[in-house]
Design a protein around this motif. Structure first.
Motif, PDB file in Angstrom:
ATOM      1  N   PHE A  42       0.810  -1.227   0.000  1.00  0.00           N
ATOM      2  CA  PHE A  42       0.000   0.000   0.000  1.00  0.00           C
ATOM      3  C   PHE A  42       0.842   1.277   0.000  1.00  0.00           C
ATOM      4  CE2 PHE A  42      -3.009  -3.163   1.463  1.00  0.00           C
ATOM      5  CZ  PHE A  42      -4.190  -2.786   0.827  1.00  0.00           C
ATOM      6  N   ALA A  43       2.145   1.121  -0.224  1.00  0.00           N
ATOM      7  CA  ALA A  43       3.040   2.280  -0.148  1.00  0.00           C
ATOM      8  C   ALA A  43       2.672   3.370  -1.145  1.00  0.00           C
ATOM      9  CB  ALA A  43       4.477   1.829  -0.369  1.00  0.00           C
ATOM     10  N   GLY A  44       2.136   2.997  -2.279  1.00  0.00           N
ATOM     11  CA  GLY A  44       1.838   3.994  -3.299  1.00  0.00           C
ATOM     12  C   GLY A  44       0.438   4.571  -3.227  1.00  0.00           C
ATOM     13  N   GLN A  45      -0.340   4.151  -2.256  1.00  0.00           N
ATOM     14  CA  GLN A  45      -1.718   4.627  -2.153  1.00  0.00           C
ATOM     15  C   GLN A  45      -1.853   5.719  -1.091  1.00  0.00           C
ATOM     16  OE1 GLN A  45      -4.888   1.781  -2.153  1.00  0.00           O
ATOM     17  NE2 GLN A  45      -3.612   0.150  -3.045  1.00  0.00           N
ATOM     18  N   THR A  46      -2.746   6.648  -1.352  1.00  0.00           N
ATOM     19  CA  THR A  46      -2.998   7.732  -0.397  1.00  0.00           C
ATOM     20  C   THR A  46      -4.221   7.373   0.431  1.00  0.00           C
ATOM     21  OG1 THR A  46      -2.084   9.354  -1.948  1.00  0.00           O
ATOM     22  CG2 THR A  46      -3.422  10.192  -0.120  1.00  0.00           C
ATOM     23  N   LEU A  47      -3.975   6.845   1.617  1.00  0.00           N
ATOM     24  CA  LEU A  47      -5.041   6.440   2.523  1.00  0.00           C
ATOM     25  C   LEU A  47      -4.837   7.109   3.877  1.00  0.00           C
ATOM     26  CD1 LEU A  47      -5.127   2.581   1.808  1.00  0.00           C
ATOM     27  CD2 LEU A  47      -6.630   4.346   0.849  1.00  0.00           C
ATOM     28  N   TYR A  48      -5.932   7.533   4.465  1.00  0.00           N
ATOM     29  CA  TYR A  48      -5.869   8.205   5.760  1.00  0.00           C
ATOM     30  C   TYR A  48      -6.735   7.467   6.789  1.00  0.00           C
ATOM     31  CZ  TYR A  48      -3.812  12.228   3.369  1.00  0.00           C
ATOM     32  OH  TYR A  48      -2.994  13.048   2.632  1.00  0.00           O
ATOM     33  N   ALA A  49      -6.240   7.418   8.007  1.00  0.00           N
ATOM     34  CA  ALA A  49      -7.045   6.906   9.118  1.00  0.00           C
ATOM     35  C   ALA A  49      -7.975   8.005   9.603  1.00  0.00           C
ATOM     36  CB  ALA A  49      -6.140   6.454  10.264  1.00  0.00           C
ATOM     37  N   THR A  50      -9.106   7.604  10.165  1.00  0.00           N
ATOM     38  CA  THR A  50      -9.995   8.570  10.809  1.00  0.00           C
ATOM     39  C   THR A  50     -10.212   8.153  12.259  1.00  0.00           C
ATOM     40  OG1 THR A  50     -12.151   7.511  10.377  1.00  0.00           O
ATOM     41  CG2 THR A  50     -11.195   8.858   8.615  1.00  0.00           C
ATOM     42  N   ARG A  51     -10.637   9.094  13.036  1.00  0.00           N
ATOM     43  CA  ARG A  51     -11.017   8.803  14.419  1.00  0.00           C
ATOM     44  C   ARG A  51     -12.328   9.524  14.727  1.00  0.00           C
ATOM     45  NH1 ARG A  51      -6.450  11.781  18.099  1.00  0.00           N
ATOM     46  NH2 ARG A  51      -5.316   9.950  17.334  1.00  0.00           N
ATOM     47  N   LEU A  52     -13.047   8.993  15.682  1.00  0.00           N
ATOM     48  CA  LEU A  52     -14.293   9.604  16.129  1.00  0.00           C
ATOM     49  C   LEU A  52     -14.018  10.336  17.428  1.00  0.00           C
ATOM     50  CD1 LEU A  52     -16.686   6.607  15.410  1.00  0.00           C
ATOM     51  CD2 LEU A  52     -16.403   8.671  14.035  1.00  0.00           C
ATOM     52  N   VAL A  53     -14.001  11.656  17.346  1.00  0.00           N
ATOM     53  CA  VAL A  53     -13.788  12.486  18.536  1.00  0.00           C
ATOM     54  C   VAL A  53     -15.140  12.709  19.198  1.00  0.00           C
ATOM     55  CG1 VAL A  53     -12.967  14.712  19.385  1.00  0.00           C
ATOM     56  CG2 VAL A  53     -11.783  13.571  17.485  1.00  0.00           C
ATOM     57  N   GLY A  54     -15.227  12.375  20.466  1.00  0.00           N
ATOM     58  CA  GLY A  54     -16.544  12.335  21.076  1.00  0.00           C
ATOM     59  C   GLY A  54     -16.712  13.091  22.366  1.00  0.00           C
ATOM     60  N   GLN A  55     -17.965  13.270  22.696  1.00  0.00           N
ATOM     61  CA  GLN A  55     -18.395  13.842  23.964  1.00  0.00           C
ATOM     62  C   GLN A  55     -19.626  13.056  24.410  1.00  0.00           C
ATOM     63  OE1 GLN A  55     -19.175  18.268  25.849  1.00  0.00           O
ATOM     64  NE2 GLN A  55     -19.606  17.956  23.695  1.00  0.00           N
ATOM     65  N   THR A  56     -19.643  12.649  25.676  1.00  0.00           N
ATOM     66  CA  THR A  56     -20.768  11.887  26.207  1.00  0.00           C
ATOM     67  C   THR A  56     -21.671  12.806  27.004  1.00  0.00           C
ATOM     68  OG1 THR A  56     -19.385   9.908  26.385  1.00  0.00           O
ATOM     69  CG2 THR A  56     -21.469   9.899  27.596  1.00  0.00           C
ATOM     70  N   HIS A  57     -22.962  12.793  26.676  1.00  0.00           N
ATOM     71  CA  HIS A  57     -23.960  13.547  27.418  1.00  0.00           C
ATOM     72  C   HIS A  57     -24.739  12.577  28.305  1.00  0.00           C
ATOM     73  CE1 HIS A  57     -23.220  17.080  24.937  1.00  0.00           C
ATOM     74  NE2 HIS A  57     -23.317  16.295  23.868  1.00  0.00           N
ATOM     75  N   TYR A  58     -24.798  12.881  29.589  1.00  0.00           N
ATOM     76  CA  TYR A  58     -25.557  12.071  30.542  1.00  0.00           C
ATOM     77  C   TYR A  58     -26.897  12.744  30.805  1.00  0.00           C
ATOM     78  CZ  TYR A  58     -21.288   9.468  31.639  1.00  0.00           C
ATOM     79  OH  TYR A  58     -20.164   8.673  31.553  1.00  0.00           O
ATOM     80  N   LEU A  59     -27.979  11.998  30.584  1.00  0.00           N
ATOM     81  CA  LEU A  59     -29.329  12.471  30.872  1.00  0.00           C
ATOM     82  C   LEU A  59     -29.928  11.562  31.942  1.00  0.00           C
ATOM     83  CD1 LEU A  59     -28.649  13.410  27.866  1.00  0.00           C
ATOM     84  CD2 LEU A  59     -31.101  13.518  27.529  1.00  0.00           C
ATOM     85  N   VAL A  60     -30.686  12.138  32.855  1.00  0.00           N
ATOM     86  CA  VAL A  60     -31.253  11.362  33.957  1.00  0.00           C
ATOM     87  C   VAL A  60     -32.750  11.644  34.082  1.00  0.00           C
ATOM     88  CG1 VAL A  60     -29.098  11.228  35.272  1.00  0.00           C
ATOM     89  CG2 VAL A  60     -30.611  13.197  35.597  1.00  0.00           C
ATOM     90  N   ALA A  61     -33.453  10.639  34.628  1.00  0.00           N
ATOM     91  CA  ALA A  61     -34.896  10.780  34.860  1.00  0.00           C
ATOM     92  C   ALA A  61     -35.268   9.942  36.068  1.00  0.00           C
ATOM     93  CB  ALA A  61     -35.696  10.337  33.638  1.00  0.00           C
ATOM     94  N   SER A  62     -36.086  10.510  36.937  1.00  0.00           N
ATOM     95  CA  SER A  62     -36.514   9.799  38.140  1.00  0.00           C
ATOM     96  C   SER A  62     -37.379   8.597  37.776  1.00  0.00           C
ATOM     97  CB  SER A  62     -37.303  10.745  39.051  1.00  0.00           C
ATOM     98  OG  SER A  62     -37.832  10.045  40.150  1.00  0.00           O
ATOM     99  N   ALA A  63     -37.146   7.493  38.529  1.00  0.00           N
ATOM    100  CA  ALA A  63     -37.975   6.298  38.358  1.00  0.00           C
ATOM    101  C   ALA A  63     -38.607   5.869  39.677  1.00  0.00           C
ATOM    102  CB  ALA A  63     -37.133   5.151  37.794  1.00  0.00           C
ATOM    103  N   GLY A  64     -38.427   6.660  40.735  1.00  0.00           N
ATOM    104  CA  GLY A  64     -38.970   6.293  42.039  1.00  0.00           C
ATOM    105  C   GLY A  64     -38.357   7.122  43.154  1.00  0.00           C
ATOM    106  N   GLU A  65     -38.537   6.667  44.378  1.00  0.00           N
ATOM    107  CA  GLU A  65     -38.131   7.445  45.550  1.00  0.00           C
ATOM    108  C   GLU A  65     -36.753   7.087  46.081  1.00  0.00           C
ATOM    109  OE1 GLU A  65     -39.861  10.003  46.677  1.00  0.00           O
ATOM    110  OE2 GLU A  65     -41.315   9.644  45.078  1.00  0.00           O
ATOM    111  N   GLU A  66     -36.237   5.897  45.752  1.00  0.00           N
ATOM    112  CA  GLU A  66     -34.955   5.473  46.301  1.00  0.00           C
ATOM    113  C   GLU A  66     -33.802   6.263  45.688  1.00  0.00           C
ATOM    114  OE1 GLU A  66     -34.677   3.352  48.827  1.00  0.00           O
ATOM    115  OE2 GLU A  66     -36.863   3.243  48.841  1.00  0.00           O
ATOM    116  N   THR A  67     -32.683   6.301  46.404  1.00  0.00           N
ATOM    117  CA  THR A  67     -31.533   7.094  45.972  1.00  0.00           C
ATOM    118  C   THR A  67     -31.052   6.700  44.581  1.00  0.00           C
ATOM    119  OG1 THR A  67     -30.836   7.346  48.272  1.00  0.00           O
ATOM    120  CG2 THR A  67     -29.184   7.788  46.589  1.00  0.00           C
TER     121      THR A  67
END
Length: 322
Positions: free
Chosen positions: A96-121
Protein backbone atom coordinates in the motif's frame (compact mmCIF):
# COMPACT_ATOMS: atom_id res chain seq x y z
CA UNK A 1 -33.28 -10.27 40.36
CA UNK A 2 -36.60 -10.53 38.52
CA UNK A 3 -37.17 -6.80 38.89
CA UNK A 4 -33.59 -6.16 37.74
CA UNK A 5 -34.17 -8.15 34.54
CA UNK A 6 -37.49 -6.39 34.00
CA UNK A 7 -35.74 -3.00 34.06
CA UNK A 8 -33.14 -4.27 31.60
CA UNK A 9 -35.80 -5.38 29.15
CA UNK A 10 -37.81 -2.20 29.64
CA UNK A 11 -34.79 -0.02 28.89
CA UNK A 12 -34.20 -2.00 25.70
CA UNK A 13 -37.79 -1.21 24.67
CA UNK A 14 -37.03 2.52 24.96
CA UNK A 15 -33.95 2.34 22.76
CA UNK A 16 -35.72 2.70 19.39
CA UNK A 17 -37.30 6.13 20.05
CA UNK A 18 -33.98 7.31 21.51
CA UNK A 19 -32.11 6.22 18.38
CA UNK A 20 -34.71 7.95 16.20
CA UNK A 21 -34.25 11.14 18.21
CA UNK A 22 -30.49 10.93 17.65
CA UNK A 23 -31.02 10.85 13.89
CA UNK A 24 -33.44 13.78 13.88
CA UNK A 25 -31.71 16.33 16.11
CA UNK A 26 -28.61 18.15 14.80
CA UNK A 27 -25.72 18.38 17.25
CA UNK A 28 -25.43 22.10 16.49
CA UNK A 29 -28.78 22.72 18.20
CA UNK A 30 -27.30 21.69 21.57
CA UNK A 31 -28.28 19.27 24.35
CA UNK A 32 -31.34 21.33 25.26
CA UNK A 33 -32.92 20.70 21.87
CA UNK A 34 -32.14 17.01 22.20
CA UNK A 35 -33.84 16.84 25.61
CA UNK A 36 -36.90 18.60 24.20
CA UNK A 37 -37.15 16.19 21.28
CA UNK A 38 -36.63 13.24 23.61
CA UNK A 39 -39.51 14.45 25.75
CA UNK A 40 -41.77 14.24 22.71
CA UNK A 41 -40.50 10.76 21.83
CA UNK A 42 -40.77 9.46 25.42
CA UNK A 43 -43.54 11.54 27.05
CA UNK A 44 -43.71 9.25 30.11
CA UNK A 45 -40.15 10.13 31.11
CA UNK A 46 -38.85 13.54 32.14
CA UNK A 47 -35.21 13.37 31.17
CA UNK A 48 -32.91 16.29 31.86
CA UNK A 49 -29.31 16.94 30.92
CA UNK A 50 -27.00 16.24 33.87
CA UNK A 51 -23.49 16.70 32.47
CA UNK A 52 -21.16 16.24 29.50
CA UNK A 53 -17.74 14.59 29.34
CA UNK A 54 -15.42 15.09 26.39
CA UNK A 55 -11.74 14.66 25.64
CA UNK A 56 -11.94 11.12 24.26
CA UNK A 57 -11.87 9.44 20.88
CA UNK A 58 -12.28 6.05 19.24
CA UNK A 59 -10.56 4.69 16.16
CA UNK A 60 -12.65 5.29 13.05
CA UNK A 61 -12.26 4.08 9.48
CA UNK A 62 -10.23 4.77 6.34
CA UNK A 63 -10.69 7.43 3.66
CA UNK A 64 -8.77 8.06 0.47
CA UNK A 65 -7.21 11.32 -0.65
CA UNK A 66 -10.58 12.54 -1.96
CA UNK A 67 -12.32 11.89 1.33
CA UNK A 68 -14.17 8.80 0.08
CA UNK A 69 -14.69 6.09 2.70
CA UNK A 70 -12.76 2.89 2.04
CA UNK A 71 -13.78 1.23 5.32
CA UNK A 72 -15.81 2.17 8.38
CA UNK A 73 -13.47 0.19 10.66
CA UNK A 74 -9.74 0.80 10.53
CA UNK A 75 -9.02 -2.08 12.91
CA UNK A 76 -11.09 -4.63 10.98
CA UNK A 77 -9.56 -3.54 7.67
CA UNK A 78 -6.01 -3.83 9.00
CA UNK A 79 -6.68 -7.21 10.63
CA UNK A 80 -8.14 -8.61 7.41
CA UNK A 81 -5.27 -7.22 5.32
CA UNK A 82 -2.69 -8.72 7.68
CA UNK A 83 -4.45 -12.10 7.67
CA UNK A 84 -4.21 -12.14 3.89
CA UNK A 85 -0.43 -11.65 4.27
CA UNK A 86 0.07 -14.12 7.14
CA UNK A 87 0.67 -11.29 9.60
CA UNK A 88 3.56 -9.76 7.63
CA UNK A 89 3.29 -6.02 8.34
CA UNK A 90 6.26 -5.32 6.08
CA UNK A 91 4.43 -6.87 3.14
CA UNK A 92 1.34 -4.82 4.02
CA UNK A 93 3.38 -1.61 3.96
CA UNK A 94 4.96 -2.49 0.60
CA UNK A 95 1.60 -3.33 -0.96
CA UNK A 96 0.00 0.00 0.00
CA UNK A 97 3.04 2.28 -0.15
CA UNK A 98 1.84 3.99 -3.30
CA UNK A 99 -1.72 4.63 -2.15
CA UNK A 100 -3.00 7.73 -0.40
CA UNK A 101 -5.04 6.44 2.52
CA UNK A 102 -5.87 8.21 5.76
CA UNK A 103 -7.04 6.91 9.12
CA UNK A 104 -9.99 8.57 10.81
CA UNK A 105 -11.02 8.80 14.42
CA UNK A 106 -14.29 9.60 16.13
CA UNK A 107 -13.79 12.49 18.54
CA UNK A 108 -16.54 12.33 21.08
CA UNK A 109 -18.40 13.84 23.96
CA UNK A 110 -20.77 11.89 26.21
CA UNK A 111 -23.96 13.55 27.42
CA UNK A 112 -25.56 12.07 30.54
CA UNK A 113 -29.33 12.47 30.87
CA UNK A 114 -31.25 11.36 33.96
CA UNK A 115 -34.90 10.78 34.86
CA UNK A 116 -36.51 9.80 38.14
CA UNK A 117 -37.97 6.30 38.36
CA UNK A 118 -38.97 6.29 42.04
CA UNK A 119 -38.13 7.44 45.55
CA UNK A 120 -34.95 5.47 46.30
CA UNK A 121 -31.53 7.09 45.97
CA UNK A 122 -30.52 4.92 43.01
CA UNK A 123 -34.00 4.70 41.49
CA UNK A 124 -33.38 6.58 38.26
CA UNK A 125 -32.79 6.03 34.57
CA UNK A 126 -29.51 7.20 33.10
CA UNK A 127 -29.17 7.74 29.37
CA UNK A 128 -25.81 8.20 27.66
CA UNK A 129 -25.77 9.95 24.30
CA UNK A 130 -22.56 10.59 22.38
CA UNK A 131 -21.96 13.35 19.91
CA UNK A 132 -19.33 12.18 17.46
CA UNK A 133 -17.24 14.07 14.95
CA UNK A 134 -15.26 12.01 12.45
CA UNK A 135 -11.79 13.44 11.88
CA UNK A 136 -9.21 12.62 9.25
CA UNK A 137 -5.89 12.09 11.00
CA UNK A 138 -2.60 10.48 9.89
CA UNK A 139 -1.73 9.08 6.51
CA UNK A 140 -1.46 5.31 6.67
CA UNK A 141 1.94 3.66 6.10
CA UNK A 142 3.72 7.02 5.77
CA UNK A 143 5.51 6.60 9.11
CA UNK A 144 6.91 3.14 8.27
CA UNK A 145 5.16 1.50 11.24
CA UNK A 146 6.86 -1.41 12.97
CA UNK A 147 3.84 -2.41 15.07
CA UNK A 148 0.09 -2.56 14.68
CA UNK A 149 -0.32 0.30 17.17
CA UNK A 150 2.06 2.53 15.20
CA UNK A 151 -0.05 1.85 12.13
CA UNK A 152 -3.55 2.50 13.50
CA UNK A 153 -2.88 5.05 16.27
CA UNK A 154 0.67 6.47 16.22
CA UNK A 155 1.78 9.05 18.75
CA UNK A 156 0.83 12.57 17.69
CA UNK A 157 -1.58 11.37 15.01
CA UNK A 158 -4.28 13.75 16.20
CA UNK A 159 -2.17 16.89 15.79
CA UNK A 160 -3.49 17.61 12.28
CA UNK A 161 -7.16 16.69 12.50
CA UNK A 162 -9.54 17.60 9.69
CA UNK A 163 -13.31 17.19 10.16
CA UNK A 164 -15.22 14.90 7.82
CA UNK A 165 -18.89 15.81 7.54
CA UNK A 166 -20.99 17.06 10.44
CA UNK A 167 -21.04 15.75 14.02
CA UNK A 168 -23.88 13.36 14.86
CA UNK A 169 -25.64 12.08 17.96
CA UNK A 170 -25.36 8.36 18.72
CA UNK A 171 -27.17 6.27 21.32
CA UNK A 172 -24.72 4.67 23.75
CA UNK A 173 -26.55 3.24 26.75
CA UNK A 174 -29.80 3.44 28.74
CA UNK A 175 -30.10 1.74 32.09
CA UNK A 176 -31.75 1.81 35.47
CA UNK A 177 -28.90 2.56 37.85
CA UNK A 178 -30.45 0.78 40.82
CA UNK A 179 -30.88 -2.37 38.71
CA UNK A 180 -27.24 -2.21 37.58
CA UNK A 181 -26.04 -1.89 41.19
CA UNK A 182 -28.20 -4.87 42.17
CA UNK A 183 -26.55 -6.91 39.42
CA UNK A 184 -23.20 -6.02 40.97
CA UNK A 185 -24.40 -7.30 44.34
CA UNK A 186 -25.77 -10.50 42.80
CA UNK A 187 -22.33 -11.22 41.39
CA UNK A 188 -20.44 -10.23 44.54
CA UNK A 189 -22.63 -9.91 47.67
CA UNK A 190 -20.15 -7.72 49.56
CA UNK A 191 -21.09 -4.09 49.01
CA UNK A 192 -18.74 -2.21 46.72
CA UNK A 193 -17.72 1.38 47.57
CA UNK A 194 -20.40 2.75 45.23
CA UNK A 195 -23.09 0.87 47.18
CA UNK A 196 -21.82 2.32 50.44
CA UNK A 197 -21.79 5.82 48.95
CA UNK A 198 -25.42 5.45 47.84
CA UNK A 199 -26.32 4.22 51.34
CA UNK A 200 -24.48 7.11 52.99
CA UNK A 201 -26.30 9.59 50.75
CA UNK A 202 -29.66 8.19 51.79
CA UNK A 203 -28.78 8.42 55.51
CA UNK A 204 -27.29 11.92 55.39
CA UNK A 205 -28.56 15.47 55.10
CA UNK A 206 -27.65 15.33 51.41
CA UNK A 207 -30.30 12.67 50.81
CA UNK A 208 -32.83 14.60 52.86
CA UNK A 209 -32.19 17.76 50.84
CA UNK A 210 -31.65 16.71 47.23
CA UNK A 211 -31.74 13.72 44.91
CA UNK A 212 -28.49 11.90 44.18
CA UNK A 213 -28.77 12.28 40.41
CA UNK A 214 -28.99 16.06 40.77
CA UNK A 215 -25.31 16.00 41.68
CA UNK A 216 -23.85 12.69 40.49
CA UNK A 217 -24.01 10.31 37.55
CA UNK A 218 -22.64 6.76 37.53
CA UNK A 219 -20.17 5.74 34.83
CA UNK A 220 -20.66 1.99 34.37
CA UNK A 221 -18.68 -0.71 32.63
CA UNK A 222 -19.38 -4.37 32.06
CA UNK A 223 -17.03 -6.91 30.49
CA UNK A 224 -16.20 -10.62 30.57
CA UNK A 225 -13.14 -11.85 32.42
CA UNK A 226 -10.96 -14.72 31.18
CA UNK A 227 -13.42 -17.20 32.70
CA UNK A 228 -16.27 -15.55 30.74
CA UNK A 229 -17.84 -14.23 33.92
CA UNK A 230 -19.40 -10.75 33.89
CA UNK A 231 -17.40 -8.08 35.70
CA UNK A 232 -19.18 -4.86 36.69
CA UNK A 233 -17.67 -1.46 37.49
CA UNK A 234 -19.45 1.68 38.66
CA UNK A 235 -17.77 5.04 39.21
CA UNK A 236 -19.67 8.08 40.55
CA UNK A 237 -18.88 11.32 38.71
CA UNK A 238 -19.83 14.71 40.09
CA UNK A 239 -21.95 16.80 37.75
CA UNK A 240 -20.27 20.00 38.89
CA UNK A 241 -19.15 22.25 36.07
CA UNK A 242 -15.36 22.29 36.23
CA UNK A 243 -13.30 21.34 39.24
CA UNK A 244 -14.57 20.67 42.76
CA UNK A 245 -14.75 23.72 45.06
CA UNK A 246 -11.53 24.67 46.81
CA UNK A 247 -11.30 23.41 50.36
CA UNK A 248 -9.57 26.16 52.31
CA UNK A 249 -8.35 24.59 55.55
CA UNK A 250 -5.06 23.09 56.68
CA UNK A 251 -4.38 20.13 58.99
CA UNK A 252 -4.99 21.12 62.60
CA UNK A 253 -7.95 23.36 61.73
CA UNK A 254 -11.02 22.67 63.84
CA UNK A 255 -14.03 24.31 65.49
CA UNK A 256 -15.47 27.43 63.94
CA UNK A 257 -12.74 27.76 61.34
CA UNK A 258 -13.32 24.22 60.04
CA UNK A 259 -17.08 24.74 60.19
CA UNK A 260 -16.69 27.80 57.95
CA UNK A 261 -14.53 25.91 55.45
CA UNK A 262 -17.01 23.02 55.28
CA UNK A 263 -19.94 25.40 54.89
CA UNK A 264 -18.21 27.24 52.04
CA UNK A 265 -17.49 23.98 50.22
CA UNK A 266 -21.08 22.77 50.60
CA UNK A 267 -22.54 26.06 49.37
CA UNK A 268 -20.31 26.00 46.29
CA UNK A 269 -21.27 22.37 45.57
CA UNK A 270 -24.95 23.05 46.17
CA UNK A 271 -25.92 20.57 48.91
CA UNK A 272 -25.08 19.69 52.53
CA UNK A 273 -22.24 17.29 53.34
CA UNK A 274 -20.83 17.72 49.83
CA UNK A 275 -17.34 17.84 51.33
CA UNK A 276 -17.75 14.25 52.58
CA UNK A 277 -18.80 12.82 49.20
CA UNK A 278 -15.97 14.64 47.43
CA UNK A 279 -13.59 13.26 50.05
CA UNK A 280 -14.72 9.77 48.97
CA UNK A 281 -14.36 10.35 45.25
CA UNK A 282 -11.46 12.78 44.84
CA UNK A 283 -8.60 14.52 46.61
CA UNK A 284 -10.57 17.74 46.93
CA UNK A 285 -11.02 17.21 50.68
CA UNK A 286 -8.34 15.40 52.76
CA UNK A 287 -9.18 12.51 55.08
CA UNK A 288 -8.06 14.29 58.25
CA UNK A 289 -11.22 16.39 58.02
CA UNK A 290 -13.45 13.39 58.87
CA UNK A 291 -11.45 12.64 62.01
CA UNK A 292 -11.56 16.26 63.15
CA UNK A 293 -15.30 16.62 62.49
CA UNK A 294 -16.05 13.64 64.74
CA UNK A 295 -13.64 14.87 67.41
CA UNK A 296 -15.38 18.25 67.39
CA UNK A 297 -18.77 16.54 67.75
CA UNK A 298 -17.54 14.45 70.69
CA UNK A 299 -16.22 17.64 72.31
CA UNK A 300 -19.69 19.17 72.11
CA UNK A 301 -19.19 21.41 69.09
CA UNK A 302 -22.08 20.06 67.03
CA UNK A 303 -22.05 22.00 63.77
CA UNK A 304 -23.22 18.92 61.85
CA UNK A 305 -26.60 17.19 62.28
CA UNK A 306 -26.30 13.95 64.21
CA UNK A 307 -27.21 11.90 61.12
CA UNK A 308 -24.17 13.33 59.33
CA UNK A 309 -21.89 12.76 62.31
CA UNK A 310 -23.05 9.12 62.33
CA UNK A 311 -22.23 8.74 58.63
CA UNK A 312 -18.75 10.20 59.05
CA UNK A 313 -18.07 8.15 62.19
CA UNK A 314 -19.11 4.97 60.38
CA UNK A 315 -16.65 5.81 57.61
CA UNK A 316 -13.85 6.25 60.16
CA UNK A 317 -14.54 2.75 61.48
CA UNK A 318 -14.63 1.26 57.96
CA UNK A 319 -13.01 3.65 55.48
CA UNK A 320 -13.60 3.32 51.75
CA UNK A 321 -12.89 5.30 48.62
CA UNK A 322 -14.88 5.31 45.39
Amino acid sequence: MKETLAWSEYCKSLATPVVETCTKVPVSSGPGAFVKALGQALPDWKFRHAMSRGGWYRLGGIVDGNGQHISDSLESWVEAALDERDGDIGQLIDDFAGQTLYATRLVGQTHYLVASAGEETDDFLQLEIEDLQEMRVHRLFANEPATLEELVDPRGSGDLQQPIGLPVYAFRRLQHIGAFLKRMLAQKPEAAPVHRMIEDWAKSSAGNTSTFYNHWVIATREHLDRYHQSVFRAQPIATLAGEAPEFDATPGTNGLELYAALGHFDREAGYPLAWYFHMLTSKAVPHWVAQTVVEDALAGFAYLPQRDVDVVRSWLHRPYAV
